[in-house]
Write an enzyme that holds these catalytic residues in place. Structure first.
Site, PDB file in Angstrom:
ATOM      1  N   HIS A  38      42.282  43.022  49.790  1.00  0.00           N
ATOM      2  CA  HIS A  38      40.879  42.762  50.139  1.00  0.00           C
ATOM      3  C   HIS A  38      40.500  41.314  49.789  1.00  0.00           C
ATOM      4  O   HIS A  38      39.416  41.038  49.276  1.00  0.00           O
ATOM      5  CB  HIS A  38      39.978  43.750  49.374  1.00  0.00           C
ATOM      6  CG  HIS A  38      38.740  44.155  50.121  1.00  0.00           C
ATOM      7  ND1 HIS A  38      38.515  45.413  50.577  1.00  0.00           N
ATOM      8  CD2 HIS A  38      37.643  43.453  50.485  1.00  0.00           C
ATOM      9  CE1 HIS A  38      37.338  45.482  51.170  1.00  0.00           C
ATOM     10  NE2 HIS A  38      36.785  44.288  51.140  1.00  0.00           N
ATOM     11  N   ARG A  92      39.193  40.546  46.362  1.00  0.00           N
ATOM     12  CA  ARG A  92      37.785  40.817  46.073  1.00  0.00           C
ATOM     13  C   ARG A  92      37.569  42.157  45.367  1.00  0.00           C
ATOM     14  O   ARG A  92      36.460  42.499  44.999  1.00  0.00           O
ATOM     15  CB  ARG A  92      36.994  40.805  47.387  1.00  0.00           C
ATOM     16  CG  ARG A  92      37.079  39.489  48.102  1.00  0.00           C
ATOM     17  CD  ARG A  92      36.662  39.582  49.556  1.00  0.00           C
ATOM     18  NE  ARG A  92      35.251  39.850  49.736  1.00  0.00           N
ATOM     19  CZ  ARG A  92      34.296  38.936  49.614  1.00  0.00           C
ATOM     20  NH1 ARG A  92      34.611  37.698  49.291  1.00  0.00           N
ATOM     21  NH2 ARG A  92      33.036  39.252  49.801  1.00  0.00           N
TER      22      ARG A  92
HETATM   23  C1  HOC Z   1      32.503  49.402  47.158  1.00  0.00           C
HETATM   24  C2  HOC Z   1      32.929  48.897  48.454  1.00  0.00           C
HETATM   25  O1  HOC Z   1      34.373  43.956  52.585  1.00  0.00           O
HETATM   26  C3  HOC Z   1      33.479  42.699  50.787  1.00  0.00           C
HETATM   27  C4  HOC Z   1      33.203  43.691  51.857  1.00  0.00           C
HETATM   28  C5  HOC Z   1      32.621  44.955  51.343  1.00  0.00           C
HETATM   29  C6  HOC Z   1      33.334  45.537  50.179  1.00  0.00           C
HETATM   30  C7  HOC Z   1      32.985  46.972  49.951  1.00  0.00           C
HETATM   31  C8  HOC Z   1      33.225  47.421  48.557  1.00  0.00           C
HETATM   32  O2  HOC Z   1      32.527  42.185  50.209  1.00  0.00           O
HETATM   33  O3  HOC Z   1      34.625  42.411  50.491  1.00  0.00           O
END
Ligand code: HOC
Length: 396
Positions: free
Chosen positions: A272, A275
């Site tokens: 991600h 993140r």
């Molecule tokens: C709890 C869920 O993709 C980001 C977006 C949303 C993340 C959702 C986390 O900010 O990376």
């Protein structure tokens, strides 16, 4: 003016000047100490290419087959949340640019443009819907049905976000949805009045997926997401979705093998963008072993840290079937809306073509693990400074 941006890093600089600090930091930042994000970048810097000489590479074809269709380039646009908060054109710019370039566009559950509008902007292209399974299953399943009805070809079930990552920049900036005016935001607005003009004069943000907004992004996300998602959800979604189903956020070899054995159409190795769980494995480093274990026919895709066309070429050489760009897309968007996203695609596309030609490769299929050596880093990454590299590990 955007033609003066020669790299994604140049677009980032322009984006930083034009976007309020809190929105820029939401995109640019990652979780906790942001180590995963930096390590992902470093892993791409630690590539050594092995070019073949005296090979005709006058015409380079970057067409890529992925999930039953083609893409003009070996990357697509990753799903991003709250996109119109970064720049008011938001997903419309992303989907429009993807349509023009002939690459897939992914719309996030937390996107700020409706499924139907994205399909309208990119009617003949490939739209992928990224699904978070939320506490309110009716909302999640309703989105799946709408995406199928609109003609999206792929559903991307994201599994690395049972709760929100600890985004320190957002907490420090007090980043909230919708943005609140404070002394800090007003001071920050002075050098970038156009952003605020655009934001205040375009329709209010509406989220198909969130029943309420307000509070910091972290609070909002943690209240909406369901931390109990499991393989059962995957089976339910498989039964509901008529198109290709991929799982995004795979971070180890056994999970990759299990999912492919279960019959999903593909997986995205991703942390991600650093993140969520800081210190999570770097997808690019995981790639060779996953390909070895699941077999080179499986649709293994990858994101996290891609900022240069060479990163994409190296990933494809090591067995990825496709890649996704998130931050690079948003830097383009924040730098100049649709024009900025077009520029980002142009930059990555030309870097890909040049890297392939210099490697002596004319098509994506010709890329092989032997074209890339992953240098083994012997000391921890500190900031972005280059640290000495040690023994070599060929990624085959
Ligand atoms: C709890 C869920 O993709 C980001 C977006 C949303 C993340 C959702 C986390 O900010 O990376």
């Amino acid at each position: 003016r955007l033609s003066s941006a020669l790299t994604v890093a140049d677009l980032r600089k322009i984006a930083k000047r034009r976007t309020p600090a809190a929105a820029f930091d939401y995109t640019d930042g990652a979780a906790d100490e942001e180590l995963s994000m930096r390590r992902a970048r470093q892993a791409f810097r630690d590539i050594e290419f092995n070019p073949d000489i005296l090979r005709p590479a006058e015409h380079v074809d970057t067409t890529t087959n992925i999930l039953g269709g083609t893409s003009a380039l070996p990357f697509g646009i990753a799903p991003t949340g709250f996109t119109r908060l970064m720049q008011t054109e938001g997903e419309t710019a992303g989907a429009g640019a993807a349509a023009a370039a002939g690459i897939p566009f992914s719309l996030s559950t937390l996107g700020t443009t409706s499924i139907e509008e994205v399909q309208r902007v990119n009617p003949n292209g490939r739209n992928w819907f990224q699904l978070y399974v939320m506490r309110d299953r009716e909302i999640s399943y309703g989105l799946v049905e709408r995406a199928a009805k609109a003609g999206f070809d792929t559903l991307m079930f994201t599994v690395d976000a049972p709760i929100g990552g600890n985004r320190m920049r957002d907490t420090r900036n007090g980043f909230s949805i919708p943005p609140q005016l404070s002394v800090k935001t007003i001071v920050d607005a002075i050098p970038r009045p156009w952003w605020w003009w655009d934001f205040l004069t375009t329709p209010k943000l509406e989220f198909a997926s969130l029943s309420s907004t307000g509070g910091t992004v972290g609070e909002l996300l943690s209240s909406a997401m369901d931390p109990t998602i499991s393989d059962d959800d995957l089976s339910i979604i498989r039964d509901m979705w008529p198109g290709k189903l991929i799982v995004k956020g795979v971070q180890n070899v056994p999970d990759a093998v299990r999912l492919i054995d279960k019959g999903v159409d593909g997986i995205v190795l991703s942390n991600h963008g650093g993140r969520q769980l800081d210190r999570a494995p770097v997808p690019f480093r995981l790639l060779p072993e996953v390909v070895r274990e699941v077999g080179s026919d499986a649709n293994i895709m990858l994101d996290t840290g891609i900022m240069h066309g060479a990163d994409i070429v190296a990933s494809m050489a090591l067995g990825a079937k496709f890649t996704l760009v998130g931050r690079a897309y948003l830097y383009g968007l924040m730098a100049g809306g649709r024009e900025g996203v077009d520029r980002m695609i142009e930059i990555l596309g030309s870097q890909i073509r040049r890297t392939m030609a210099l490697l002596g490769v004319s098509t994506i299929e010709e890329l092989e693990p032997r074209h890339v050596t992953q240098l083994q880093r012997l000391v921890p990454v500190q900031g972005s400074a280059a640290a000495p590299a040690g023994a070599r590990v060929t990624g085959a």
